[in-house]
Scaffold this motif. Structure first.
Motif, mmCIF file in Angstrom:
data_model
loop_
_atom_site.group_PDB
_atom_site.id
_atom_site.type_symbol
_atom_site.label_atom_id
_atom_site.label_comp_id
_atom_site.label_asym_id
_atom_site.label_seq_id
_atom_site.Cartn_x
_atom_site.Cartn_y
_atom_site.Cartn_z
ATOM 1 N N ALA A 238 -1.297 10.259 -7.331
ATOM 2 C CA ALA A 238 0.012 9.909 -7.883
ATOM 3 C C ALA A 238 0.245 8.393 -7.857
ATOM 4 N N LEU A 239 -0.512 7.704 -7.031
ATOM 5 C CA LEU A 239 -0.369 6.249 -6.923
ATOM 6 C C LEU A 239 -1.393 5.489 -7.771
ATOM 7 N N THR B 9 7.364 -1.117 -0.511
ATOM 8 C CA THR B 9 7.442 -0.247 -1.690
ATOM 9 C C THR B 9 7.717 1.184 -1.244
ATOM 10 N N LYS B 10 8.764 1.780 -1.782
ATOM 11 C CA LYS B 10 9.238 3.084 -1.292
ATOM 12 C C LYS B 10 8.154 4.148 -1.322
ATOM 13 N N GLN B 11 7.408 4.239 -2.445
ATOM 14 C CA GLN B 11 6.407 5.308 -2.578
ATOM 15 C C GLN B 11 5.329 5.204 -1.508
ATOM 16 N N ILE B 12 4.851 3.993 -1.237
ATOM 17 C CA ILE B 12 3.820 3.820 -0.215
ATOM 18 C C ILE B 12 4.396 4.060 1.169
ATOM 19 N N ARG B 13 5.612 3.587 1.400
ATOM 20 C CA ARG B 13 6.252 3.792 2.708
ATOM 21 C C ARG B 13 6.409 5.277 3.013
ATOM 22 N N MET B 14 6.800 6.060 2.007
ATOM 23 C CA MET B 14 6.966 7.503 2.212
ATOM 24 C C MET B 14 5.619 8.166 2.478
ATOM 25 N N ARG B 15 4.544 7.715 1.802
ATOM 26 C CA ARG B 15 3.202 8.282 2.041
ATOM 27 C C ARG B 15 2.735 7.988 3.465
ATOM 28 N N TYR C 241 0.035 -0.147 -8.321
ATOM 29 C CA TYR C 241 -0.691 0.204 -7.101
ATOM 30 C C TYR C 241 -2.173 -0.155 -7.200
ATOM 31 N N ASP D 135 -4.372 9.185 -2.887
ATOM 32 C CA ASP D 135 -3.211 9.808 -3.541
ATOM 33 C C ASP D 135 -3.265 9.504 -5.033
ATOM 34 N N GLU E 272 -1.471 4.132 -10.482
ATOM 35 C CA GLU E 272 -0.707 3.480 -11.548
ATOM 36 C C GLU E 272 -0.970 1.976 -11.489
#
Length: 316
Positions: free
Chosen positions: A59-60, A301-307, A65, A57, A62
């Motif tokens: 988007a991650l 972490t919200k972003q990883i959990r959603m992925r 991450y 991904d 960063e």
């Protein structure tokens, strides 16, 4: 007259070492291996998932991450240096390891531990910059800086641990080759020598205090500065989220360092500590953090959990 190979085996370096496992608990080895194996599988799955999600991904890609990606790699190597051999000892009774195989395992155990300690420090610095200096976050932690930090973490581990190999190589063992442990570590091997190991002890303590000890102080300073700024936030909800996140991070860091320092100092000063307690804790500090880190730093972490949820829904 003894041949050169026999003299080498009995008078200086043994050709092999014997890893006993957990002395006094050999009858329970089969059962003790079950929770260790389960935790190892969790570590492989958890860190493998984090790596896959971040690498696939864009988007991650960063700073936070990328540091998490580096942490997952070190976690995978850290537990894989000892657990497979430990399981063969417990389940297959394969206690023998070659002299240089033992040195190789020792080298990787200590190098990866020092590297992971540096990565945790880098992640603490990342959180400090993100929370205390958010406007300068991208300029301070750009891709070039992150790459240099990653290389510095690895190089520092190699630089400080390589002398361990030299210090062990110079020692005579006089036929002593039984290690009452599940894996090879510096002081566990050095104690078998039939010569003074004063320089091993001094250098080992120096590395423990000057490398990991300094890391602990700097990590504590980073989180102290973070908590100072968090207390200034006007929103109670924002304070609670920050406290819960920092609290989880600090707990994992303590789980990583406390058993490690206990093991380091027990080798040198803890003559009254039961060997079973020492060996179990020495295994846990290599295994528990790789199990917990994907949960605390990743899934929390919200972003990883959603992925991850999105990936699972797609698979279904």
């Amino acid at each position: 007259m003894l041949s050169a190979s026999v003299l080498n085996d009995t008078g200086f370096h043994p050709s092999t070492f014997i890893l006993l496992g957990i002395p006094g608990m050999q009858d329970q080895h089969v059962w003790i291996a079950i929770p260790f194996c389960s935790m190892y599988i969790l570590a492989l799955v958890g860190n493998g998932t984090i790596l896959y999600i971040i690498m696939t991904d864009r988007a991650l890609h960063e700073p936070m991450y990328l540091f998490l990606c580096l942490l997952s790699i070190t976690d995978l190597v850290l537990c894989s240096t000892t657990l497979p051999k430990m399981l063969t000892i417990f389940w297959l009774r394969s206690h023998i390891i070659s002299f240089y195989g033992c040195l190789t395992q020792m080298f990787f155990v200590h190098t990866i531990f020092a590297t992971e300690s540096a990565v945790l420090l880098a992640m603490a610095f990342d959180r400090y910059v993100a929370i205390c200096h958010p406007l300068h976050y991208i300029s301070i932690l750009n891709a070039t800086v992150i790459g240099k930090i990653g290389l510095a973490c690895v190089f520092r581990g190699l630089l400080f641990v390589f002398p361990f190999v030299i210090l062990i190589e110079r020692l005579p063992f006089c036929g002593h080759h039984i290690i009452p442990h599940t894996y090879c570590e510096h002081m566990g091997i050095a104690k078998l020598a039939c010569a003074s190991i004063k320089s091993n002890t001094i250098y080992g303590l120096t590395v423990a205090l000057a490398v990991t000890g300094v890391d602990v102080v700097l990590i504590a300073t980073s989180y102290g500065l973070i908590l100072r700024d968090v207390l200034r936030l006007p929103s109670k909800d924002a304070q609670f989220r920050a406290f819960s996140t920092c609290g989880a991070h600090i707990c994992v860091i303590l789980v990583f360092y406390i058993p490690a320092f206990f093991s380091f100092f027990t080798h040198r000063f803890g003559h009254r500590v039961p060997p079973q307690v020492h060996i179990i804790l020495a295994n846990l500090y290599l295994l528990v953090p790789p199990v917990l880190n994907p949960l605390v730093y990743g899934i929390n972490t919200k972003q990883i959990r959603m992925r991850i949820f999105g990936f699972l829904i797609k698979r279904k």
